[in-house]
Design a protein around this motif. Structure first.
Motif, PDB file in Angstrom:
ATOM      1  N   ILE A  14      35.611 -78.363 -19.521  1.00 24.01           N
ATOM      2  CA  ILE A  14      36.596 -78.154 -18.690  1.00 24.01           C
ATOM      3  C   ILE A  14      37.183 -76.637 -18.843  1.00 24.01           C
ATOM      4  CG2 ILE A  14      39.011 -78.571 -18.290  1.00 24.01           C
ATOM      5  CD1 ILE A  14      38.272 -81.706 -19.071  1.00 24.01           C
ATOM      6  N   TYR A  15      37.174 -75.725 -17.818  1.00 28.08           N
ATOM      7  CA  TYR A  15      37.916 -74.456 -18.165  1.00 28.08           C
ATOM      8  C   TYR A  15      39.436 -74.520 -17.846  1.00 28.08           C
ATOM      9  CZ  TYR A  15      33.294 -72.287 -17.584  1.00 28.08           C
ATOM     10  OH  TYR A  15      32.157 -71.988 -17.664  1.00 28.08           O
ATOM     11  N   ARG A  16      40.209 -74.168 -18.668  1.00 27.74           N
ATOM     12  CA  ARG A  16      41.616 -74.280 -18.547  1.00 27.74           C
ATOM     13  C   ARG A  16      42.125 -73.042 -17.838  1.00 27.74           C
ATOM     14  NH1 ARG A  16      42.482 -79.542 -19.970  1.00 27.74           N
ATOM     15  NH2 ARG A  16      41.301 -79.831 -21.810  1.00 27.74           N
ATOM     16  N   VAL A  23      36.895 -78.726 -13.916  1.00 30.76           N
ATOM     17  CA  VAL A  23      35.868 -79.656 -14.577  1.00 30.76           C
ATOM     18  C   VAL A  23      34.594 -78.990 -14.101  1.00 30.76           C
ATOM     19  CG1 VAL A  23      34.632 -81.699 -14.831  1.00 30.76           C
ATOM     20  CG2 VAL A  23      37.385 -81.727 -14.406  1.00 30.76           C
ATOM     21  N   ALA A  24      34.080 -78.321 -15.134  1.00 31.45           N
ATOM     22  CA  ALA A  24      32.526 -77.416 -14.538  1.00 31.45           C
ATOM     23  C   ALA A  24      31.419 -78.312 -15.008  1.00 31.45           C
ATOM     24  CB  ALA A  24      32.433 -76.165 -15.235  1.00 31.45           C
ATOM     25  N   LEU A  25      31.677 -79.231 -15.864  1.00 32.06           N
ATOM     26  CA  LEU A  25      30.456 -80.011 -16.199  1.00 32.06           C
ATOM     27  C   LEU A  25      31.047 -81.564 -16.353  1.00 32.06           C
ATOM     28  CD1 LEU A  25      27.996 -78.062 -18.342  1.00 32.06           C
ATOM     29  CD2 LEU A  25      28.000 -78.514 -15.935  1.00 32.06           C
ATOM     30  N   PRO A  43      23.527 -75.817  -6.244  1.00 33.05           N
ATOM     31  CA  PRO A  43      24.311 -74.814  -5.460  1.00 33.05           C
ATOM     32  C   PRO A  43      25.005 -73.993  -6.260  1.00 33.05           C
ATOM     33  CG  PRO A  43      24.604 -77.400  -4.857  1.00 33.05           C
ATOM     34  CD  PRO A  43      23.557 -77.157  -5.968  1.00 33.05           C
ATOM     35  N   SER A  44      25.797 -72.884  -5.477  1.00 33.45           N
ATOM     36  CA  SER A  44      26.732 -72.141  -6.227  1.00 33.45           C
ATOM     37  C   SER A  44      27.813 -72.892  -6.814  1.00 33.45           C
ATOM     38  CB  SER A  44      27.209 -70.906  -5.324  1.00 33.45           C
ATOM     39  OG  SER A  44      27.788 -70.097  -6.024  1.00 33.45           O
ATOM     40  N   GLY A  45      28.603 -72.627  -8.034  1.00 31.89           N
ATOM     41  CA  GLY A  45      29.486 -73.606  -8.574  1.00 31.89           C
ATOM     42  C   GLY A  45      29.255 -74.783  -9.157  1.00 31.89           C
ATOM     43  N   SER A  46      27.961 -75.133  -9.014  1.00 35.08           N
ATOM     44  CA  SER A  46      27.342 -76.506  -9.757  1.00 35.08           C
ATOM     45  C   SER A  46      27.416 -76.485 -10.896  1.00 35.08           C
ATOM     46  CB  SER A  46      26.008 -76.889  -9.093  1.00 35.08           C
ATOM     47  OG  SER A  46      25.456 -76.066  -9.444  1.00 35.08           O
ATOM     48  N   GLY A  47      27.846 -75.672 -11.765  1.00 37.57           N
ATOM     49  CA  GLY A  47      27.838 -75.832 -13.186  1.00 37.57           C
ATOM     50  C   GLY A  47      26.464 -75.221 -14.015  1.00 37.57           C
ATOM     51  N   LYS A  48      25.689 -74.521 -13.366  1.00 33.48           N
ATOM     52  CA  LYS A  48      24.333 -74.067 -13.969  1.00 33.48           C
ATOM     53  C   LYS A  48      24.903 -72.878 -15.278  1.00 33.48           C
ATOM     54  CE  LYS A  48      22.807 -72.381 -10.443  1.00 33.48           C
ATOM     55  NZ  LYS A  48      23.835 -72.583  -9.221  1.00 33.48           N
ATOM     56  N   SER A  49      25.389 -72.165 -14.689  1.00 33.31           N
ATOM     57  CA  SER A  49      25.901 -70.729 -15.713  1.00 33.31           C
ATOM     58  C   SER A  49      26.689 -71.415 -16.980  1.00 33.31           C
ATOM     59  CB  SER A  49      26.764 -69.734 -14.838  1.00 33.31           C
ATOM     60  OG  SER A  49      25.939 -69.171 -14.190  1.00 33.31           O
ATOM     61  N   THR A  50      27.534 -72.565 -16.690  1.00 31.60           N
ATOM     62  CA  THR A  50      28.368 -73.048 -17.737  1.00 31.60           C
ATOM     63  C   THR A  50      27.288 -73.769 -18.752  1.00 31.60           C
ATOM     64  OG1 THR A  50      30.246 -73.502 -16.223  1.00 31.60           O
ATOM     65  CG2 THR A  50      30.312 -74.776 -18.164  1.00 31.60           C
ATOM     66  N   LEU A  51      26.333 -74.641 -18.065  1.00 32.59           N
ATOM     67  CA  LEU A  51      25.539 -75.189 -19.104  1.00 32.59           C
ATOM     68  C   LEU A  51      24.772 -74.092 -19.845  1.00 32.59           C
ATOM     69  CD1 LEU A  51      24.023 -77.869 -19.936  1.00 32.59           C
ATOM     70  CD2 LEU A  51      22.575 -77.718 -17.907  1.00 32.59           C
ATOM     71  N   THR A 205      17.550 -70.253 -11.802  1.00 32.09           N
ATOM     72  CA  THR A 205      17.475 -69.489 -10.635  1.00 32.09           C
ATOM     73  C   THR A 205      17.726 -70.131  -9.043  1.00 32.09           C
ATOM     74  OG1 THR A 205      15.487 -68.958  -9.560  1.00 32.09           O
ATOM     75  CG2 THR A 205      15.116 -70.816 -10.646  1.00 32.09           C
ATOM     76  N   HIS A 206      17.869 -69.339  -8.088  1.00 34.06           N
ATOM     77  CA  HIS A 206      18.178 -69.792  -6.816  1.00 34.06           C
ATOM     78  C   HIS A 206      16.829 -69.762  -6.165  1.00 34.06           C
ATOM     79  CE1 HIS A 206      22.397 -68.969  -7.711  1.00 34.06           C
ATOM     80  NE2 HIS A 206      22.529 -69.887  -6.755  1.00 34.06           N
ATOM     81  N   ASP A 207      15.722 -69.358  -6.902  1.00 37.99           N
ATOM     82  CA  ASP A 207      14.392 -69.230  -6.043  1.00 37.99           C
ATOM     83  C   ASP A 207      13.526 -70.398  -6.352  1.00 37.99           C
ATOM     84  OD1 ASP A 207      11.805 -68.688  -5.578  1.00 37.99           O
ATOM     85  OD2 ASP A 207      12.105 -66.567  -6.260  1.00 37.99           O
TER      86      ASP A 207
HETATM   87  N1  LIG Z   1      35.901 -68.875 -16.595  1.00 41.91           N
HETATM   88  C1  LIG Z   1      36.123 -69.711 -15.928  1.00 41.91           C
HETATM   89  N2  LIG Z   1      37.410 -70.147 -15.360  1.00 41.91           N
HETATM   90  C2  LIG Z   1      37.447 -71.196 -14.535  1.00 41.91           C
HETATM   91  N3  LIG Z   1      36.749 -71.799 -13.759  1.00 41.91           N
HETATM   92  C3  LIG Z   1      35.446 -71.348 -14.053  1.00 41.91           C
HETATM   93  C4  LIG Z   1      35.107 -70.344 -14.840  1.00 41.91           C
HETATM   94  N4  LIG Z   1      33.714 -70.495 -14.824  1.00 41.91           N
HETATM   95  C5  LIG Z   1      33.263 -70.933 -13.798  1.00 41.91           C
HETATM   96  N5  LIG Z   1      34.148 -71.820 -13.214  1.00 41.91           N
HETATM   97  C6  LIG Z   1      34.125 -72.801 -12.452  1.00 41.91           C
HETATM   98  O1  LIG Z   1      33.514 -73.713 -12.926  1.00 41.91           O
HETATM   99  C7  LIG Z   1      32.521 -74.239 -11.905  1.00 41.91           C
HETATM  100  C8  LIG Z   1      31.387 -74.167 -12.338  1.00 41.91           C
HETATM  101  O2  LIG Z   1      30.792 -72.514 -12.275  1.00 41.91           O
HETATM  102  P1  LIG Z   1      29.367 -72.312 -12.831  1.00 41.91           P
HETATM  103  O3  LIG Z   1      29.639 -70.814 -13.040  1.00 41.91           O
HETATM  104  O4  LIG Z   1      28.907 -72.717 -14.050  1.00 41.91           O
HETATM  105  O5  LIG Z   1      28.432 -72.466 -11.488  1.00 41.91           O
HETATM  106  P2  LIG Z   1      26.964 -72.077 -11.236  1.00 41.91           P
HETATM  107  O6  LIG Z   1      26.242 -73.271 -10.695  1.00 41.91           O
HETATM  108  O7  LIG Z   1      26.382 -71.075 -12.304  1.00 41.91           O
HETATM  109  O8  LIG Z   1      27.422 -70.964  -9.971  1.00 41.91           O
HETATM  110  P3  LIG Z   1      26.726 -69.582  -9.483  1.00 41.91           P
HETATM  111  O9  LIG Z   1      25.238 -70.165  -8.902  1.00 41.91           O
HETATM  112  O10 LIG Z   1      27.545 -69.261  -8.303  1.00 41.91           O
HETATM  113  O11 LIG Z   1      26.351 -68.797 -10.517  1.00 41.91           O
HETATM  114  C9  LIG Z   1      33.066 -73.700 -10.614  1.00 41.91           C
HETATM  115  O12 LIG Z   1      33.996 -74.340  -9.854  1.00 41.91           O
HETATM  116  C10 LIG Z   1      33.574 -72.344 -11.322  1.00 41.91           C
HETATM  117  O13 LIG Z   1      34.620 -71.752 -10.261  1.00 41.91           O
END
Ligand SMILES: Nc1ncnc2c1ncn2[C@@H]1O[C@H](COP(=O)(O)OP(=O)(O)OP(=O)(O)O)[C@@H](O)[C@H]1O
Length: 274
Positions: A14-16, A23-25, A43-51, A205-207
């Motif tokens: 969870i990002y505060r 809730v990212a994951l 998809p974009s915003g699904s949580g990959k970078s957070t993981l 990756t998106h590819d």
């Molecule tokens: N620092 C942050 N503060 C608040 N919300 C965040 C933060 N970073 C990411 N999020 C949110 O967390 C969710 C997951 O984001 P994340 O960047 O992990 O997705 P992603 O799959 O990597 O997206 P992309 O493919 O666009 O990079 C999204 O709703 C995003 O808006």
């Protein structure tokens, strides 16, 4: 060092944020064997970078367990986490040049990335020339990073990511904005690292071709593992709480609240709409 295994159980993050918590994951279960290659797609915003940020020890999970080799990322001390980031974990951020000092030579970038590992476990650290050869960069050691074409810069970023001989390499969008030839060179370089060192590799990756090339592609959807592709087939994945995500094209015809009958007969599982 040899490859590190990864184990995620019910990982929640969870990002505060000022506008409200995000809730990212929301319950990621994922096992990656030591020495495996895996793509994270979705998809974009699904949580990959957070993981990826959790696997690289940049953040700790809000709940659940992230285990890298024998270490539980949520419980280890800050000092130990910092040591792991300079040695056991290699991270390549999106955009090759963000990982590099542009005015320094390729070799200087590699030496800098090895500093920590040279102090902590010198026996594991390879000569920079050997790393250049692993990545197809022989003869480029004295060139300045800012003078390199995009494909070579990406391979230098990977060289820096693996300079300390990590057991786990995490790489965000390794092939974005590269032409076909440069993309193949980057993918060949990842194959070589994985084959010769046994390094576990996780790439966002998106590819779809990158996913196919790495052999295993895990789709993150709505903060969870949505499905998994292996050898051209797409599978639904049962999470540790027993839930399974329906494929998006099926979900379109099944609104929330739909009642399903689950039938199991002779190894066949069927979902029937009443
Ligand atoms: N620092 C942050 N503060 C608040 N919300 C965040 C933060 N970073 C990411 N999020 C949110 O967390 C969710 C997951 O984001 P994340 O960047 O992990 O997705 P992603 O799959 O990597 O997206 P992309 O493919 O666009 O990079 C999204 O709703 C995003 O808006």
């Amino acid at each position: 060092m040899t490859g590190l295994a990864v184990r995620c159980r019910r990982v929640l993050h969870i990002y505060r944020a000022e506008g409200g918590d995000v809730v990212a994951l929301s319950g990621v279960d994922l096992d990656i064997a030591a020495g495996e290659k895996l793509a994270l797609v979705g998809p974009s915003g699904s949580g990959k970078s957070t993981l990826i940020a959790l696997l690289s020890g940049l953040m700790r999970p809000s709940a659940g367990q992230v285990r890298i080799g024998p270490v539980d990322i949520g419980r280890v001390s800050d000092a130990e986490l910092a040591r792991m980031r300079g040695t056991d974990l290699g991270v390549v951020l999106q955009g090759a040049r963000r990982n590099l000092l542009p005015y320094a030579s390729v070799l200087s970038n590699i030496w800098l990335a090895q500093r920590r590992a040279v102090q902590v476990r010198p026996a594991d650290v390879e000569r920079p020339e050997r790393i250049l050869s692993l990545l197809g960069l022989v003869g480029m050691g004295h060139r300045r990073v800012r003078d390199l074409p995009p494909g070579a810069a990406q391979r230098v970023a990977i060289a820096v990511g693996v300079a300390a001989s990590p057991g786990l390499l995490l790489i965000d969008e390794p092939t974005s904005r590269l032409d076909r030839e440069a993309r193949d060179e980057v993918l060949d370089a990842l194959d070589t690292i994985n084959r010769e060192r046994g390094t576990t590799i996780v790439a966002v990756t998106h590819d779809p071709d990158v996913g196919a090339r790495l052999g295993r592609a895990v789709t993150i959807r709505d903060g969870r593992v949505g499905s998994e592709g292996r050898e051209g087939r797409e599978f639904a994945v049962v999470a540790s709480d027993g839930t399974v995500q329906l494929p998006p094209e099926v979900l379109e015809n099944v609104p929330p609240g739909t009642l399903l009958v689950v039938e199991q007969t002779d190894g066949r599982l069927s979902l029937l709409i009443e």
